[in-house]
Design an enzyme around this catalytic site. Structure first.
Site, PDB file in Angstrom:
ATOM      1  N   ASN A  64      11.602   5.139  12.484  1.00  0.00           N
ATOM      2  CA  ASN A  64      12.538   5.072  12.295  1.00  0.00           C
ATOM      3  C   ASN A  64      12.734   5.846  12.004  1.00  0.00           C
ATOM      4  OD1 ASN A  64      15.325   4.275  12.936  1.00  0.00           O
ATOM      5  ND2 ASN A  64      15.133   3.088  11.503  1.00  0.00           N
ATOM      6  N   TYR A  73      18.132   5.161  20.104  1.00  0.00           N
ATOM      7  CA  TYR A  73      17.089   4.563  19.639  1.00  0.00           C
ATOM      8  C   TYR A  73      16.868   3.565  21.352  1.00  0.00           C
ATOM      9  CZ  TYR A  73      21.440   2.811  16.502  1.00  0.00           C
ATOM     10  OH  TYR A  73      22.371   2.643  15.217  1.00  0.00           O
ATOM     11  N   GLU A 129      10.180   6.513   8.306  1.00  0.00           N
ATOM     12  CA  GLU A 129      10.043   4.996   8.301  1.00  0.00           C
ATOM     13  C   GLU A 129       8.728   4.754   9.922  1.00  0.00           C
ATOM     14  OE1 GLU A 129      14.026   2.855   6.271  1.00  0.00           O
ATOM     15  OE2 GLU A 129      12.524   2.107   7.975  1.00  0.00           O
ATOM     16  N   TYR A 173      26.881   6.321  10.186  1.00  0.00           N
ATOM     17  CA  TYR A 173      25.693   5.514   9.865  1.00  0.00           C
ATOM     18  C   TYR A 173      24.259   5.652   8.932  1.00  0.00           C
ATOM     19  CZ  TYR A 173      22.409   1.666  10.029  1.00  0.00           C
ATOM     20  OH  TYR A 173      21.379   0.517   9.168  1.00  0.00           O
ATOM     21  N   LYS A 174      23.700   6.652   9.303  1.00  0.00           N
ATOM     22  CA  LYS A 174      23.198   7.352   8.609  1.00  0.00           C
ATOM     23  C   LYS A 174      23.189   7.967   7.652  1.00  0.00           C
ATOM     24  CE  LYS A 174      19.680   7.184  12.456  1.00  0.00           C
ATOM     25  NZ  LYS A 174      18.867   6.575  11.711  1.00  0.00           N
ATOM     26  N   HIS A 188      20.596  -7.144  11.323  1.00  0.00           N
ATOM     27  CA  HIS A 188      20.746  -5.534  11.745  1.00  0.00           C
ATOM     28  C   HIS A 188      22.696  -6.050  12.264  1.00  0.00           C
ATOM     29  CE1 HIS A 188      16.813  -5.514  12.401  1.00  0.00           C
ATOM     30  NE2 HIS A 188      16.623  -4.519  12.487  1.00  0.00           N
ATOM     31  N   ARG A 215       6.341   0.721  15.058  1.00  0.00           N
ATOM     32  CA  ARG A 215       7.232   2.158  15.642  1.00  0.00           C
ATOM     33  C   ARG A 215       7.756   3.418  14.477  1.00  0.00           C
ATOM     34  NH1 ARG A 215      13.039   0.482  14.356  1.00  0.00           N
ATOM     35  NH2 ARG A 215      13.707   1.648  15.983  1.00  0.00           N
TER      36      ARG A 215
END
Lengths: 202, 354, 320
Positions: free
Chosen positions: B225, B37, B265, B316-317, B193, B223
């Site tokens: 993601n 991150y 994204e 998480y992904k 979040h 940005r």
């Protein structure tokens, strides 16, 4: 003792503190079950408060355990009702006819606190200005993210949605707007692979 | 019109595909051989000609099919588009921003005529020609945010700014990476979040919020993601997880190149002038592993990123179970040679010499 | 880049409103439309005053819907560093000037069931734009405006004649002041309070509301601190390796900019936090004027807001 100390969790999970007296023009309490203890404690710290207060109390499964004590507190306006939904129109009416300076105190189960907080936010009180103290059951108000149905007082994980029947795992992710935690299908990737339910925080 | 629109589906038979043109401009999200991150914000002021950064709101060959998919999602579940009562003005801001941007950036496809508050909007690809009164909700078939985002690719989240925080008070969310607008609407920046692991402890969200609170009018930011999706399924919603979840277990060594997609994204941020709100468009681009591997640099890099990603992030992904199979596939495209910095394919210069 | 995007404008009109306040109207030089803005936004006006470039924030008080011109109202401050004097004495119709894009640090909370506005003197300006914004959306608002005298109450006549039921005037010269306690007492749940005026008025109104149990989240105020003149001092900019003298009538930020060192800013009034600068070394007294740093941070002597704060002492070294 009716206090439970919740372990640290993610930032969307509500946290609670002890009720404390605060400057204001009028005072409204909404409580259920053991939440009455928080009012009784506050009243013993600040004797004059109750004579200016309106208390909406739902005993739930505690029967008459606390009602007698509340009746002795010299509360200006005390309402004891059978359920939150029965008390809701009274609460909403009280909120819309209140003026700025109203202090709102919530105590009891997370379900009660969440629903009263939601009604107060709709009436224009910022959620951060509402005091809330958890007492009693750690059962949660859960929303099934799939069918959107609410299941009250969930104290096991996973649980079965009372509307659509899916087995859902209990998340700490919480929505103030829905006054509910999120339940998500536990066997979505492998249908039928459902672990045995365990009690929350056990 | 310069763009040839695909006729494709993001569900059922999954006929979605990228043309060579679309793949060439695919926003590969890794600028180096590892990922962690960071507050990787930069100004959103154009980019290389033809790239997805060039225009304020990128329109590509998937436009019409994505809009068809969105309409289907909304028919099934109208709660995917919601706006709290304080956000109506921000909805008009967004409508204005998109109409002005698209009519200036793509004059062959979109046209905006304004006489005072009497506006006429022509969207040629979708066959729309509507006249309405600006700031009068009664003159549009939907609320202003819903109206314009039914005609614009990507999800849209509109954030109210108050008390030194951003509040997710409106959105059109049908191509999300497994989060629910209906559940999260009304939350602040830290709350929505909340489920993201690690980043809170790293201070990522505190820094990102500070940056976003200061995004100014006329100076948008962006940005990238990313996550992983099995099949080119745009609507990976929690609402339908019990329906699409089993697809994640259909990956085999034979079909992984075709079925496994990298989901990127492009997130942009614009200050909305009339409401002082912030709009956060989240545009989703999909590419299959097979397609990505046609770019040697991306093949080498994707293998290294996925291999070295911390377990918490892979969980998480949502691809921790499929990671071993992904690595079996990806390792064949990694010859160990060094890669150049940056996200672009660099076909002419790759591989770099040892 | 520091600050926000810039717009080149020409002064199109100058209107003397009373002995102290003048309105300046601007048109764009490139003939394009101005960006729209939200009520409460300000613009930074750049003034080339001899060798110094002054950048002062002023609330936009024109109609946010009007994209053909911008307007600000400037109160002359004879004791100030000269920004308002420059506007009053040197700026002429058709002069070229530079404005920043609008920035809003005092926006309306559109969840409010009612907007209660308290203005003191020139603090009326952000409310002019907010009232126009709310009128457009049929918002529920009420203004209580106090000024020294009828002759020094900019826009009072217009406001009263357009909104006779919603605008309430109070004049010191008539010994009339806002009965705030009673005013706050009867407000319906969901009311938000907005205050713009001198510091004393803001402190008084915020204090009253808090004492009556109003939550902080519904109390909004804006106080632009004009940087105050002060004793000249020297500052060492460590990253750019420059020793800079800060003059009596320029701010530390202006002196840094004069030396060609790029420093971030937005409000230039001690409110937004953008220009926060790390202090590397200091021997002497900080004169903190901002309301951004916490008291704790001010005491730590590790941070300074160069847009309004100054220094009195032997050595000041900043990480800039």
């Amino acid at each position: 003792m009716s206090n439970f100390s919740f372990p640290e969790s993610i930032k969307s999970r509500p946290t609670y503190a002890r009720l404390e007296p605060r400057a204001g023009k009028s005072y409204l309490f909404v409580a259920d079950a053991e939440g009455a203890e928080a009012i009784i404690d506050l009243a013993s710290n600040d004797k004059s408060l109750m004579s200016k207060s309106h208390v909406i109390y739902i005993p739930k499964n505690t029967g008459k355990k606390y009602t007698l004590q509340l009746e002795k507190l010299n509360i200006n306006q005390l309402y004891i009702g059978p359920s939150y939904s029965a008390a809701q129109s009274r609460l909403r009416h009280t909120l819309v006819s209140s003026h700025m300076g109203l202090q709102l105190y919530l105590s009891g189960t997370e379900g009660l606190i969440g629903q009263a907080q939601r009604d107060a936010m709709v009436a224009g009180i910022p959620h951060t200005a509402i005091q809330s103290e958890h007492r009693g059951s750690i059962g949660r108000r859960m929303q099934c993210v799939h069918c959107k149905g609410i299941t009250e007082d969930v104290d096991i994980d996973p649980y079965v949605c009372s509307h659509c029947g899916l087995s859902l795992f209990v998340r700490d992710h919480y929505s103030r707007r829905l006054a509910a935690f999120q339940g998500v299908c536990i066997d979505a990737e492998e249908p039928g692979n459902i672990p045995t339910a365990v009690e929350l925080y056990k | 019109m310069t763009i040839q629109f695909n006729d494709e589906t993001f569900r059922g038979a999954y006929t979605f595909k990228n043309s060579e043109w679309a793949l060439k401009r695919f926003p590969f999200p890794f600028h180096e051989d590892s990922y962690m991150y960071s507050v990787n914000m930069e100004q959103h002021k154009g980019g290389p000609a033809g790239s997805i950064y060039e225009k304020r709101f990128d329109v590509d060959e998937h436009y019409l099919s994505e809009m068809r998919d969105r309409a289907e999602v909304l028919k099934e579940d109208p709660l995917r588009c919601q706006s709290l009562p304080n956000m109506t003005l921000a909805g008009w801001d967004l409508l204005e921003l998109i109409m002005v941007s698209k009519s200036e950036d793509y004059p062959d496809m979109f046209e905006l005529q304004r006489k005072g508050d009497k506006w006429r909007w022509i969207n040629k690809p979708m066959g729309i020609d509507d006249s309405f009164t600006f700031l009068d909700e009664a003159t549009l078939p939907f609320g202003p945010m819903e109206y314009i985002t039914r005609q614009t690719q990507g999800d849209f989240v509109v954030l109210d700014q108050r008390d030194e925080n951003l509040w997710m008070d409106a959105g059109m969310v049908t191509t999300q990476a497994d989060w629910s607008l209906d559940f999260d609407i009304g939350m602040n920046f830290f709350e929505w979040h909340a489920p993201v692991p690690k980043a809170h402890e790293m201070g990522i969200f505190v820094r990102a919020l500070k940056f976003l609170l200061n995004v100014q009018q006329g100076a948008p930011a962006r940005r990238l993601n990313w996550t992983m999706t099995v099949n080119p399924l745009l609507d990976t919603s929690p609402e339908n997880y019990h329906k699409w979840g089993t697809q994640k277990r259909t990956i085999t060594a034979n079909n992984i190149g075709e079925k496994q997609h990298l989901r990127v994204e492009l997130q942009t941020f614009f200050r909305l002038p009339r409401s002082n709100a912030l709009v956060f468009p989240i545009r989703c681009y999909l590419a299959s592993f097979d397609d990505l591997m046609t770019v040697p640099k991306w093949g080498r890099r994707l293998h290294r990123v996925i291999r070295d990603l911390p377990e918490e992030l892979a969980t998480y992904k949502g691809f921790i179970d499929n990671r071993p199979m992904m690595l079996d596939y990806l390792s064949k495209f990694d010859d160990g040679k060094p890669t150049s910095n940056g996200i672009w394919p660099d076909r002419e210069t790759e591989p770099l010499r040892d | 880049m520091s600050g926000s995007e810039k717009i080149n404008v020409k002064v199109s009109k100058i209107v003397l409103l009373n002995d102290l306040v003048t309105r300046f109207e601007f048109k764009r030089i490139d003939g394009e439309l101005f960006p729209t803005f939200s009520g409460g936004a300000h613009t930074i006006v750049e003034m080339k005053d001899g060798g110094i470039t002054r950048r002062n924030p002023y609330s936009l008080m024109s109609d946010p819907m009007d994209q053909h011109s911008y307007a600000i109202s400037v109160r002359r401050d004879d004791e100030g560093r000269g920004g308002s004097l420059f506007m009053h004495n040197n700026v002429k119709v058709s002069d070229d000037m530079v404005l920043s894009y609008p920035v809003n640090l005092f926006s309306l909370d559109l969840r409010a069931k009612k907007h209660l506005m308290i203005a003191g003197g020139i603090g009326i300006t952000p409310f002019m734009a907010q009232i126009k914004q709310l009128d457009r959306s049929h918002g529920n608002w009420e203004l209580h405006y106090s000024a020294r005298s009828p002759s020094l109450s900019a826009y009072a006549d217009d406001l009263v004649s357009m909104h006779p039921n919603d605008v309430h005037m109070y004049y010191d010269s008539e010994n009339k002041s806002i009965d705030l306690e009673n005013l706050l007492d009867g407000q319906p749940l969901g009311t938000h309070l907005y205050i713009c005026g001198p510091k004393g008025m803001i402190d008084w109104a915020v204090g009253q509301a808090v004492n009556l149990g109003w939550p902080n989240e519904v109390i909004h105020y804006e106080e632009f601190l004009a940087p105050k003149p002060g004793k000249p001092f020297q500052v060492m900019l460590s990253a750019s390796n420059k020793l800079v003298s800060v003059g009596e009538t320029e701010s530390l930020l202006e002196a840094i900019e004069r030396e060609g060192v790029d420093a971030p800013y937005l409000c230039r009034g001690g409110a937004c936090g953008q220009c926060e600068t790390v202090v590397i070394e200091a021997e002497g007294e900080f004169i903190h004027m901002d309301h951004w740093l916490e008291d704790k941070e001010k005491l730590s002597r590790k941070k300074i807001m160069p847009c309004v704060s100054r220094f009195d002492g032997k050595t000041l070294v900043l990480d800039r």
